[in-house]
Design a protein around this motif. Structure first.
Motif, short mmCIF file in Angstrom:
data_model
loop_
_atom_site.label_atom_id
_atom_site.label_comp_id
_atom_site.label_asym_id
_atom_site.label_seq_id
_atom_site.Cartn_x
_atom_site.Cartn_y
_atom_site.Cartn_z
N LEU A 2 13.72 12.47 -1.66
CA LEU A 2 13.71 11.30 -0.79
C LEU A 2 14.56 10.19 -1.39
N ASN A 3 15.18 9.41 -0.51
CA ASN A 3 15.96 8.27 -1.01
C ASN A 3 15.02 7.10 -1.33
N LYS A 4 15.56 6.07 -1.97
CA LYS A 4 14.75 4.93 -2.42
C LYS A 4 14.04 4.23 -1.27
N LYS A 5 14.71 4.10 -0.12
CA LYS A 5 14.07 3.43 1.01
C LYS A 5 12.86 4.21 1.50
N SER A 6 12.99 5.53 1.58
CA SER A 6 11.87 6.36 2.01
C SER A 6 10.73 6.30 1.00
N LEU A 7 11.07 6.39 -0.27
CA LEU A 7 10.05 6.30 -1.31
C LEU A 7 9.33 4.97 -1.27
N PHE A 8 10.09 3.89 -1.08
CA PHE A 8 9.48 2.56 -0.98
C PHE A 8 8.53 2.50 0.21
N PHE A 9 8.95 3.04 1.35
CA PHE A 9 8.12 3.07 2.55
C PHE A 9 6.80 3.80 2.26
N PHE A 10 6.90 4.99 1.66
CA PHE A 10 5.69 5.76 1.38
C PHE A 10 4.81 5.07 0.33
N ALA A 11 5.41 4.43 -0.65
CA ALA A 11 4.64 3.70 -1.66
C ALA A 11 3.87 2.54 -1.03
N VAL A 12 4.53 1.82 -0.14
CA VAL A 12 3.87 0.71 0.54
C VAL A 12 2.74 1.23 1.43
N ILE A 13 3.01 2.29 2.19
CA ILE A 13 1.98 2.88 3.06
C ILE A 13 0.79 3.35 2.22
N TRP A 14 1.07 3.98 1.10
CA TRP A 14 -0.01 4.46 0.22
C TRP A 14 -0.84 3.29 -0.30
N THR A 15 -0.18 2.21 -0.68
CA THR A 15 -0.87 1.03 -1.19
C THR A 15 -1.73 0.40 -0.09
N VAL A 16 -1.21 0.32 1.11
CA VAL A 16 -1.97 -0.21 2.24
C VAL A 16 -3.16 0.69 2.53
N LEU A 17 -2.97 2.00 2.48
CA LEU A 17 -4.07 2.94 2.70
C LEU A 17 -5.18 2.73 1.67
N ILE A 18 -4.80 2.60 0.41
CA ILE A 18 -5.80 2.34 -0.63
C ILE A 18 -6.55 1.04 -0.35
N THR A 19 -5.81 0.02 0.04
CA THR A 19 -6.42 -1.28 0.32
C THR A 19 -7.43 -1.17 1.47
N ILE A 20 -7.02 -0.56 2.55
CA ILE A 20 -7.90 -0.42 3.72
C ILE A 20 -9.14 0.39 3.36
N LEU A 21 -8.93 1.54 2.74
CA LEU A 21 -10.07 2.40 2.42
C LEU A 21 -10.98 1.79 1.35
N SER A 22 -10.44 0.89 0.55
CA SER A 22 -11.27 0.21 -0.45
C SER A 22 -12.12 -0.89 0.17
N LEU A 23 -11.67 -1.43 1.29
CA LEU A 23 -12.34 -2.61 1.84
C LEU A 23 -13.07 -2.38 3.16
N ILE A 24 -13.01 -1.16 3.71
CA ILE A 24 -13.76 -0.90 4.94
C ILE A 24 -15.14 -0.37 4.60
N THR A 25 -16.00 -0.43 5.58
CA THR A 25 -17.33 0.15 5.44
C THR A 25 -17.22 1.65 5.59
#
Length: 124
Positions: A2-25
């Motif tokens: 994957l190129n840097k833009k794709s990797l950045f996109f997936f890294a951000v999505i992964w971070t958002v996923l962790i955030t959501i799953l950490s803070l939802i009931t």
């Protein structure tokens, strides 16, 4: 690869996923998988992948050792922040030292893998 833009996109999505799953009931989210400490395994995997994604995004130049350590420290800090925010922002979730430990171990194993694969070293 994957190129840097794709990797950045997936890294951000992964971070958002962790955030959501950490803070939802998660009360209603039951699993049929009978596995001891499966929530700790999930924490481990989340932060293992977190470090791999962000290292892949940030790896440039010759100082990969410093980059890998920085990403590791960011992962540990982010995991601690998520635990703290659970206490502050949710009614039914509390910070758990064992979750922080699982996060840290996942990040550490990723760091060791990075050191072995990219730095040809097993030392941290």
């Amino acid at each position: 690869m994957l190129n840097k833009k794709s990797l950045f996109f997936f890294a951000v999505i992964w971070t958002v996923l962790i955030t959501i799953l950490s803070l939802i009931t998660v009360e209603g989210m039951k699993s049929d998988i009978a596995l001891a400490h499966k929530d700790k395994i999930v924490h481990f995997v989340f932060y293992f992948i977190f470090v791999l994604f962000w290292f892949s995004v940030k790896k440039t130049g010759s100082n990969l050792k410093k980059i890998s350590r920085t990403v590791f420290l960011w992962a540990v800090g982010y995991g601690m922040l998520m635990e703290l925010l659970q206490n502050l922002l949710t009614d039914n979730r509390t910070a758990d030292v064992l979750d922080v430990l699982a996060n840290t171990l996942g990040a550490l194993v990723a760091l060791l893998l990075i050191n072995y694969k990219f730095l040809n070293k097993t030392e941290v």
